[in-house]
Design a protein around this motif. Structure first.
Motif, mmCIF file in Angstrom:
data_model
loop_
_atom_site.group_PDB
_atom_site.id
_atom_site.type_symbol
_atom_site.label_atom_id
_atom_site.label_comp_id
_atom_site.label_asym_id
_atom_site.label_seq_id
_atom_site.Cartn_x
_atom_site.Cartn_y
_atom_site.Cartn_z
ATOM 1 N N SER A 52 25.802 62.082 44.104
ATOM 2 C CA SER A 52 26.274 61.236 43.037
ATOM 3 C C SER A 52 26.184 60.044 42.857
ATOM 4 O O SER A 52 26.205 59.386 44.123
ATOM 5 N N LYS A 109 30.062 54.547 41.828
ATOM 6 C CA LYS A 109 30.951 54.243 40.474
ATOM 7 C C LYS A 109 30.951 52.855 40.306
ATOM 8 O O LYS A 109 30.606 51.947 41.425
ATOM 9 N N LYS A 157 33.195 55.064 35.324
ATOM 10 C CA LYS A 157 31.673 54.967 35.194
ATOM 11 C C LYS A 157 30.910 55.015 36.242
ATOM 12 O O LYS A 157 31.351 54.646 37.251
ATOM 13 N N TYR A 158 29.797 55.417 36.048
ATOM 14 C CA TYR A 158 28.854 55.676 37.209
ATOM 15 C C TYR A 158 27.516 54.885 36.923
ATOM 16 O O TYR A 158 27.193 54.769 35.662
ATOM 17 N N VAL A 165 23.871 53.852 36.270
ATOM 18 C CA VAL A 165 22.682 54.566 35.476
ATOM 19 C C VAL A 165 21.290 54.051 35.660
ATOM 20 O O VAL A 165 21.152 52.734 35.630
ATOM 21 N N LYS A 168 28.259 66.827 36.180
ATOM 22 C CA LYS A 168 28.258 65.749 35.212
ATOM 23 C C LYS A 168 27.888 64.366 35.477
ATOM 24 O O LYS A 168 27.387 63.572 34.872
ATOM 25 N N GLU A 169 28.511 64.055 36.985
ATOM 26 C CA GLU A 169 28.338 62.672 37.309
ATOM 27 C C GLU A 169 26.776 62.142 37.376
ATOM 28 O O GLU A 169 26.153 61.281 37.064
ATOM 29 N N GLU A 171 25.113 62.135 34.119
ATOM 30 C CA GLU A 171 25.451 60.675 33.527
ATOM 31 C C GLU A 171 24.643 59.416 34.212
ATOM 32 O O GLU A 171 24.547 58.723 33.423
ATOM 33 N N LYS A 216 21.109 59.890 32.542
ATOM 34 C CA LYS A 216 21.240 60.245 31.148
ATOM 35 C C LYS A 216 20.350 59.828 29.953
ATOM 36 O O LYS A 216 20.214 60.342 29.035
ATOM 37 N N ASN A 254 26.293 71.542 32.035
ATOM 38 C CA ASN A 254 26.430 70.025 32.099
ATOM 39 C C ASN A 254 25.095 69.449 31.666
ATOM 40 O O ASN A 254 25.238 68.291 31.669
ATOM 41 N N TYR A 271 25.356 66.589 28.821
ATOM 42 C CA TYR A 271 25.335 65.035 29.004
ATOM 43 C C TYR A 271 24.042 64.376 29.019
ATOM 44 O O TYR A 271 23.956 63.234 28.987
ATOM 45 N N HIS A 302 21.883 63.863 26.424
ATOM 46 C CA HIS A 302 21.732 63.463 25.046
ATOM 47 C C HIS A 302 20.187 63.257 24.355
ATOM 48 O O HIS A 302 19.712 63.647 23.232
#
Length: 875
Positions: free
Chosen positions: A640, A643, A651-652, A654, A671-672, A675, A678, A701, A704, A706
């Protein structure tokens, strides 16, 4: 100087990347980098020239040398400082002064001074050329050739000839323009000549005329040539008009230009009047631009009497622009039998090279020295023809074309790989990172349209998947790159103990074959400081190759996609300028500080034995590689993302530039992680049965992601995958590939409701064994392309046309399939059904649908193609 534009854009890209990625830059550094970027960018407007003027050529060489020098100095400084990590950390903590800052500032100031000097010279030369240019109006010449000077014989194209003759003699009364396009030297003009002198054409048209336009054309000479054919005007008018020019030089430049324009207008008017009421055929040979056609087409009146214009060009855009009312005619390459016929004609015909060989001993000599028998005059003539296509390329395309030389001759090249390499080399002008792939694709399309690159394979939806260039064009690439001191293709020594001597200063180095390869081969003699890319295009074990990567300090591209390593070599992390890395590995050591590769854009590391389903674990440092755009392997595991501080929510980190990930373990579908990636547009997931956790529904998941447009899900040994819920699919998904996923056919209901799905590929047990796929309701609102491959399906049924947009269906190796939807007979969109390795009864069924559509709708749009049909099998 083909590579000067690329040298300047590469320097601009390097400046921009350093500005974005180096966190400890001081304010004065940033100001100088911005100033340097702007000054370098201002040179671009001077560089789009094909001038043969010696002062300009010398100046362009100076521009290239200065750009390379500045880039080498800046990157060398960054590379040296990257190795002093501990010292830099202490200096930051204790706010100690550092000599590195002053050294970088000095390098930037010196670079700005050098660029200013070159800009002044460019501006001065342009001003001189503009002053001199006013006295040379109308001095350009055009190749005034006629059809009689062309090759008399052409092999093949018999069917094409009949179609072309039919179109030229067609019943349409309106003036038609028929364009022939293809690569230089392929035979367009010779084919046009065969048509021009065909007896049926001689008797059909009142007037026939032929003009050669070429790149640098003269309107007046072309008009006089046409008038000579149309009404017998001799060339005295040409001599007279040219002879008057010296006297007119006493007048003002404006008066001279007006006078010459009046002559051209009068000639054009005379030509139009001479063609009025007469049926004519005009061959416009070797036209290079739409601008030239816009000038020429005004001369030809539409007499509504079946007059025709036959046009030849190397550029598909020109052909499409000029053709009316039908599409242009693409000049194909010769088929193998036609090529053999042509070879026999040239080799054994009258005065053929081999026509005098009568004895066994003579043929033994031929076998020993085939290359010496090549007709060098023909080769050189063809090379000159092809070199024109290269010479007149826009500056921004030349280095991209030369890059094909790093691949072995006759290679089928992945388009994705090619564009990523162009990006890594800095050959594309950086206008925004997110647009790089689109720009690369556009440039490749330009090269294809100019008949320099050939499409080999297309994807299901028609996009170019692989490409290649003709062998003669590959030779041209190598010659021009040699001239530019740009590319060195290594030919390993045949004798053991012999050391290869490398030429100095080559920025691209490529090994094309294993011929004579020995364990003594080393890169020790290479001037590593200049080398930016290293390619090895054949499979070899690392035991036989001593790369000595520590010598390649400024390497950007390390393409070892077929070279196997047990572990990712540790010395690679010292190549801080690396942007493209591809090699086969078994593992990546967890303690390897890969974040040092802060410039890396593409990281491709397939496994030695991908079918073993071994996972490569990537450390958390992968999340620090902010420039990463493409991450591809057989199967990879990501932790993952870390943070990042946020006052109101968790938030993570990106990876903002990441565009594609392939081989992601299904256990990473959290999810992590989603994101953290993403921004990806393409994702490939690979997993085993125990990793697709039905309870947690890990694929839900995907919601996430998009921006995801293409999704591929592959399982190991027919694992049973649970698809996401409909509302958990990425909202912009356009392409879905399922491979060995063992889904239930009821899951197809969910897939059919995806609103933007354009391409669907079902492969190798994507659905569990079942006799029939029953489609009972309307779905697939945007689906245009469907592939079924190696499915154990017997019946595919639909009572109606439930695929409202479907255009193309490919069924490959579905050996049991007997039936496809009868409703296809009512489709108004379906254009093509391809059947590969299917049983005869399915082929018959598809052909019956084709016949029914023709009878019921009166449309012959649907085509059915069958390949490698299974014979002798009970249906």
């Amino acid at each position: 100087m083909a590579t000067v534009y690329a040298a300047v854009t590469s320097l601009m890209g390097t400046i921009q990347l350093i500005s974005q990625s180096t966190s400890d830059l001081q304010e004065d550094h940033k100001e100088h980098l911005k100033l340097l970027y702007d000054k370098v960018g201002s040179m671009l407007e001077f560089l789009d020239t094909n001038s043969d003027d010696e002062p300009m050529k010398d100046l362009l060489k100076n521009v290239k040398d200065v750009a390379h020098k500045v880039e080498d100095e800046v990157e060398s400084h960054i590379q040296r400082e990257a190795q002093k990590k501990l010292l830099k950390m202490l200096q930051r903590v204790f706010h100690l002064p550092t000599n590195a800052h002053s050294r970088l500032l000095m390098i930037l100031q010196r670079a700005i001074k050098d660029i200013d000097s070159v800009n002044r010279e460019l501006l001065k030369l342009r001003e001189n050329n503009m002053r001199a240019g006013n006295c040379s109006l109308g001095a350009s010449t055009s190749s005034q050739s006629n059809a009689s000077t062309l090759e008399k014989e052409i092999v093949g194209y018999n069917i094409e000839q009949e179609l072309m003759l039919g179109q030229l003699r067609g019943h349409s009364s309106q003036l038609e323009v028929i364009s022939i396009f293809g690569m230089g030297g392929i035979g367009k003009s010779t084919f046009a000549k065969r048509i021009f002198f065909d007896p049926s054409i001689l008797s059909f048209f009142d007037i026939r005329a032929w003009i050669v336009v070429s790149k640098d054309y003269s309107i007046r000479k072309m008009l006089l040539s046409l008038l000579q054919n149309a009404i017998g005007v001799d060339e005295e008018a040409d001599k007279k008009s040219d002879g008057e020019q010296p006297n007119r030089l006493q007048k003002s430049d404006g008066d001279l230009e007006d006078g010459l324009q009046k002559i051209d207008d009068a000639l054009a008017d005379r030509l139009q009047k001479s063609l009025k009421g007469r049926r004519y055929l005009i061959v416009v040979d070797d036209i290079w631009s739409t601008e030239a056609w816009d000038e020429i087409k005004l001369w030809f009146p539409d007499n509504s009497n079946r007059s025709r214009i036959l046009l030849t060009t190397r550029d598909m855009n020109v052909a499409q622009y000029a053709s009316f009312p039908n599409d242009p005619f693409p000049m194909r390459l010769l088929k193998p039998k036609e090529s053999w016929h042509l070879f026999c004609q040239k080799a054994f015909g009258n005065k053929g090279t081999l026509s005098s060989k009568r004895t066994l001993d003579a043929w033994r000599e031929v076998a020993k020295s085939v290359s010496s028998l090549v007709n060098l005059d023909d080769y050189e003539r063809c090379s000159r023809v092809l070199s024109l296509s290269y010479s007149y390329l826009p500056s921004h395309l030349k280095a991209c074309f030369l890059y094909f030389g790093v691949f072995p001759k006759a290679s089928e090249i992945s388009v994705k790989k090619l564009i990523r390499l162009w990006v890594a080399e800095g050959l594309l002008e950086l206008k925004g990172l997110e647009e790089l792939e689109k720009l690369g694709s556009s440039l490749l399309h330009d090269l294809i349209n100019k008949s320099l690159v050939v499409v080999s394979k297309r994807s299901l939806d028609g996009k170019t998947k692989t490409c290649r260039i003709h062998d003669l064009l590959h030779d041209l690439c190598l010659r021009e790159a040699e001239k530019e001191n740009l590319l060195y293709v290594v030919n390993p020594p045949i004798a053991k103990g012999h050391r290869t001597v490398f030429p100095k200063g080559r920025r691209w180095v490529s090994l094309h074959s294993t011929r004579g390869f020995s364990s003594l081969f080393r890169f020790g003699d290479l001037t590593h400081s200049k080398t930016r890319s290293l390619h090895i295009s054949f499979t070899i074990s690392i035991d036989y190759l001593a790369l000595r990567l520590n010598h390649f300090k400024l390497l950007r591209v390390l393409d070892l996609e077929k070279v196997g390593f047990d572990n990712l070599p540790r010395e690679i992390v010292h190549l801080v300028s690396l942007r493209y890395l591809a090699m086969i590995v078994r593992t990546i050591p967890k303690d390897l500080p890969i974040s040092k590769l802060w410039n890396l854009q593409t990281f491709v590391f397939p496994q030695c034995f991908p079918n073993t389903c071994h996972t490569i674990y990537l450390s958390n440092e992968i999340w620090e590689m902010s420039q990463l755009r493409h991450l591809h392997s057989s199967k990879i595991y990501l932790n993952s993302p870390p943070k990042v501080s946020s006052a109101n929510e968790v938030k993570y980190r990106v990876l903002e530039n990441l565009q594609s990930v392939y081989g992601l373990s299904s256990s990473c579908c959290t999810k992590e992680i989603f994101e953290g990636i993403k921004k990806v547009k393409k994702l490939g997931i690979f997993g085993k049965n125990d990793e697709y956790d039905g309870k947690s529904r890990c694929l839900d998941n995907l919601i996430y992601l998009h921006e995801l447009e293409e999704l591929s899900i592959k399982s190991y040994m027919s694992s049973f995958v649970r698809l996401p819920r409909l509302d958990s699919f990425p909202p912009n998904l356009k392409k879905l590939t399922l491979n060995d996923t063992g889904l239930m056919w009821k899951d197809m209901t969910t897939i059919s409701m995806l609103p933007k799905l354009n391409v669907l590929q079902l492969k190798n047990g994507a659905f569990r064994l079942r006799i029939a796929w029953e489609v009972t309701e309307m779905g697939f609102p945007e689906l245009k392309f469907l592939l079924l491959e190696e499915l154990n399906l017997v019946y595919w049924r639909a009572a109606d046309d439930y695929f409202p947009c479907l255009e193309r269906v490919i069924i490959r190796n579905c050996r049991y399939l007997k039936e496809i939807p009868q409703g296809f007979a009512d489709s108004v969109t379906l254009q093509q059904i391809e059947l590969h390795g299917c049983i005869p009864s399915l082929v018959t069924f598809a052909e019956r649908i084709q016949k029914e559509q023709l009878e019921s709708l009166g449309s012959d749009m649907l085509k059915v193609y069958a390949f490698e049909t299974i014979r002798g099998r009970a249906s």
